[in-house]
Write an enzyme that holds these catalytic residues in place. Structure first.
Site, short mmCIF file in Angstrom:
data_model
loop_
_atom_site.label_atom_id
_atom_site.label_comp_id
_atom_site.label_asym_id
_atom_site.label_seq_id
_atom_site.Cartn_x
_atom_site.Cartn_y
_atom_site.Cartn_z
N ALA A 10 44.94 36.33 43.24
CA ALA A 10 43.91 35.51 43.91
C ALA A 10 43.91 34.05 43.46
CB ALA A 10 42.54 36.14 43.66
N ALA A 11 43.65 33.81 42.18
CA ALA A 11 43.52 32.42 41.71
C ALA A 11 44.88 31.71 41.76
CB ALA A 11 42.96 32.40 40.28
N CYS A 42 40.36 44.67 45.70
CA CYS A 42 39.08 45.22 46.18
C CYS A 42 39.30 46.42 47.11
CB CYS A 42 38.29 44.13 46.91
SG CYS A 42 38.33 42.56 46.04
N ASP A 296 39.63 35.50 36.66
CA ASP A 296 38.98 36.43 35.73
C ASP A 296 39.10 36.03 34.26
OD1 ASP A 296 38.32 37.94 37.90
OD2 ASP A 296 39.52 39.68 37.38
N ARG A 462 6.43 36.14 48.92
CA ARG A 462 4.95 36.08 49.05
C ARG A 462 4.27 36.88 47.95
NH1 ARG A 462 3.91 38.03 55.01
NH2 ARG A 462 2.00 38.71 53.99
C1 FAD Z 1 39.40 48.20 41.97
C2 FAD Z 1 38.84 46.80 42.07
C3 FAD Z 1 37.94 46.47 43.08
C4 FAD Z 1 37.43 45.17 43.17
N1 FAD Z 1 36.53 44.88 44.18
C5 FAD Z 1 36.04 43.60 44.29
C6 FAD Z 1 35.13 43.26 45.35
O1 FAD Z 1 34.78 44.10 46.18
N2 FAD Z 1 34.69 41.96 45.42
C7 FAD Z 1 35.09 40.99 44.52
O2 FAD Z 1 34.68 39.82 44.65
N3 FAD Z 1 35.94 41.31 43.51
C8 FAD Z 1 36.42 42.58 43.38
N4 FAD Z 1 37.29 42.89 42.36
C9 FAD Z 1 37.65 41.83 41.38
C10 FAD Z 1 38.75 40.94 41.92
O3 FAD Z 1 39.80 41.71 42.41
C11 FAD Z 1 39.22 40.02 40.80
O4 FAD Z 1 38.11 39.29 40.33
C12 FAD Z 1 40.28 39.05 41.26
O5 FAD Z 1 41.43 39.72 41.72
C13 FAD Z 1 40.67 38.12 40.10
O6 FAD Z 1 41.70 37.29 40.49
P1 FAD Z 1 42.67 36.65 39.41
O7 FAD Z 1 43.68 35.90 40.19
O8 FAD Z 1 41.87 35.96 38.38
O9 FAD Z 1 43.32 37.88 38.64
P2 FAD Z 1 44.17 39.09 39.20
O10 FAD Z 1 43.86 39.37 40.62
O11 FAD Z 1 44.00 40.19 38.22
O12 FAD Z 1 45.66 38.55 39.13
C14 FAD Z 1 46.28 38.31 37.90
C15 FAD Z 1 47.76 38.60 38.08
O13 FAD Z 1 48.40 38.23 36.87
C16 FAD Z 1 49.44 39.14 36.60
N5 FAD Z 1 49.71 39.08 35.16
C17 FAD Z 1 48.94 39.51 34.14
N6 FAD Z 1 49.51 39.26 32.96
C18 FAD Z 1 50.67 38.63 33.23
C19 FAD Z 1 51.72 38.10 32.42
N7 FAD Z 1 51.68 38.16 31.09
N8 FAD Z 1 52.78 37.53 33.05
C20 FAD Z 1 52.85 37.46 34.39
N9 FAD Z 1 51.89 37.95 35.20
C21 FAD Z 1 50.82 38.52 34.63
C22 FAD Z 1 48.89 40.47 37.07
O14 FAD Z 1 49.92 41.37 37.38
C23 FAD Z 1 48.09 40.06 38.31
O15 FAD Z 1 48.83 40.20 39.50
C24 FAD Z 1 37.83 44.19 42.23
C25 FAD Z 1 38.71 44.52 41.20
C26 FAD Z 1 39.23 45.81 41.11
C27 FAD Z 1 40.17 46.15 39.99
#
Ligand code: FAD
Length: 474
Positions: A10-11, A42, A296, A462
């Site tokens: 995502a980020a 999600c 995150d 209210r």
């Molecule tokens: C089952 C589930 C359901 C969810 N439902 C919701 C929802 O309904 N609504 C909502 O708002 N949020 C939801 N979330 C939370 C949301 O998915 C996360 O907040 C979001 O994906 C965070 O984005 P990010 O990019 O910070 O991290 P992530 O999406 O975790 O991406 C981080 C990436 O970094 C990679 N990575 C990690 N370590 C390393 C490394 N050392 N080297 C290279 N790559 C690495 C990982 O493989 C991953 O692909 C849910 C989460 C889960 C687990």
């Protein structure tokens, strides 16, 4: 100019896409440990529950699509260490073990969070997590296999009664499996007040999920079959032991929350806050020059309490990735800082369990008390559709406001229909510091299929005006 992104979801990919568009001459390189980019975590519970057949349907944009836009995407490649002085990241290709250094001019640290594994014998060996799409696929494959092999119902224990554990347990029961949730806490969903969480518990139990609260996990037992993933033994859970009971289990899902993955950034000198996540400014810059962080793994300002919090939600990760991308693009071009700033969060979240829409924003009573904010709360039952219509449903409403000022501090809504997205109105009130005196007069919509003439949130406002002896009391 080289922009390196660690973490391809995502980020990370939001920022990468922005920089790709804004600075076409920049080299954009992504390092991702897994096999997918830009996927919806999600949707993993829906995939596990067979609502979605193919994991690929959860992929919003594939690595090939990003490559076609001119980005270099290195999958199954793990970042190992960041050197801020050399501006390099040590990475390992997980397919052949080869290591190399990736150089950067700007680095976005977006590796998310990692599942928290309590220190319980057998848990790490026999427990499965669902924190990436790869992990979700492994759980789904194992469930499908157990369903083919099992003589009776497949029994799954889910440790953790947060929203992810509950969503998975519901999905398993929908699949005809036997799901038991175990948690040390005495309520489900700690993000709600106990009086509201009780409605969630009742609905889940009625649906067939077994919920065991206030039980401490003691041990997980299992066997190691000869063949398994990538040549390693296939670890099969057989029993989950708590201080109160022993649960036979064919599979164990661990959903005990996640911790921000900060180690590499911390070791590179980036400051870590009291929340346990990385400190960033409102442009997503860490304390180390040339390194940004988003998603995150970072902490944000809680706009209601004023404290710092680590809230792990996709909604923030995408916005923060965008802000970081704008600032990184400006930096790469040698321009003034980007004009976008991430303001902070109020903890708005929604989910759906069985027929219940569950929504919360701002502070719970416990959080308001911890933050030292003197408050009053109102709690009542209503309908979010005109009561005279067929099947008007039911909504449980809770709202908090600050004593003295009347500032809206938080709200929780549980019920159906028309419930979940109403929370966005209350979230706006929390974010903008709207008072209950003002909220009761705001121009909100009305027609019978969508609610009463006074929206349930305005009814709450209210009630709080009267409770707090403010005026005008209507
Ligand atoms: C089952 C589930 C359901 C969810 N439902 C919701 C929802 O309904 N609504 C909502 O708002 N949020 C939801 N979330 C939370 C949301 O998915 C996360 O907040 C979001 O994906 C965070 O984005 P990010 O990019 O910070 O991290 P992530 O999406 O975790 O991406 C981080 C990436 O970094 C990679 N990575 C990690 N370590 C390393 C490394 N050392 N080297 C290279 N790559 C690495 C990982 O493989 C991953 O692909 C849910 C989460 C889960 C687990």
């Amino acid at each position: 100019m080289r922009f390196l992104v660690l973490g391809g979801d995502a980020a990370g990919m939001t920022a990468a896409s922005h920089v790709r568009r804004a600075v076409p001459e920049a080299e954009v390189v992504i390092v991702e440990r897994g096999r997918h980019t830009s996927y919806s975590m999600c949707g993993i519970p829906n995939y596990i529950g067979e609502e979605i057949e193919d994991a690929q349907d959860l992929v919003v944009r594939s690595p090939e699509e990003f490559r076609a836009l001119g980005m270099a995407v290195h999958l199954e490649t793990e970042a190992l260490a960041v050197s801020a002085s050399d501006r390099t990241v040590r990475v390992r290709d997980l397919r052949n073990g080869d290591e190399r250094d990736e150089r950067y001019d700007a680095l976005l640290y977006a590796v998310g969070a990692h599942p928290f594994m309590p220190d319980v014998p057998g848990l790490a060996q026999y427990g499965r997590v669902v924190h990436t799409l790869d992990e979700g696929e492994r759980v789904r494959t194992e469930l499908d296999r157990r369903q083919r092999e099992a003589e009776g119902k497949v029994r799954v224990v889910v440790v953790g009664a947060g929203y992810i554990g509950l969503e998975i347990a519901e999905a398993l029961v929908r699949r005809g499996m036997d799901a038991t949730i175990v948690d040390l806490a005495t309520q489900v969903m700690a993000s709600l007040d106990p009086d509201m969480a009780a409605h969630v518990l009742a609905t889940l139990e009625e649906f067939g999920v077994k919920v065991r609260l206030g039980e401490a996990l003691r041990e997980v037992r299992g066997v190691d079959a000869a063949e398994g993933e990538s040549g390693s033994p296939r670890r099969i859970c057989t029993e989950v032991v708590t201080d109160a009971d022993t649960y036979p289990a064919d599979l164990l899902v661990v959903a005990t929350g996640a911790r921000p993955s900060i180690a590499m950034a911390r070791d590179a000198g980036c400051k870590v806050g009291d929340s346990g996540a990385l400190v960033v400014d409102d442009h997503m810059r860490t304390s180390v020059q040339g390194i940004w962080a988003a998603g995150d793994c970072v902490e944000s300002v809680d706009l209601v309490s004023g404290g710092k919090v680590n809230v792990q939600l996709g909604t923030h990760a995408n916005k923060q990735g965008k802000v970081a991308g704008i600032d990184i693009a400006a930096t790469l071009r040698g321009q003034e800082p980007g004009d976008a700033a991430f303001p902070g969060v109020v903890g708005t979240a929604v989910t759906k369990l069985c027929h219940l829409e569950i929504a919360r924003t701002g502070l719970t009573e416990a959080q308001a008390t911890r933050a030292g904010i003197d408050h009053a709360a109102t709690l009542f039952t209503a309908t979010a559709k005109a009561g005279y219509l067929p099947d008007p449903g039911k909504v449980f409403v809770k709202m908090l406001a600050e004593r003295g000022t009347g500032r809206v501090l938080g709200a929780q809504l549980i019920g159906s229909p028309n419930v979940a997205k109403r929370i966005d109105t209350a979230a706006t009130w929390c974010m903008l510091g709207v008072t209950v005196q003002r909220a009761q007069f705001l121009d909100l919509s009305y027609a019978p299929p969508f609610g009463g003439v006074w929206d349930v949130l305005q009814v709450a406002a209210r009630k709080l005006v009267r409770e707090l002896s403010l005026s005008p009391a209507l």
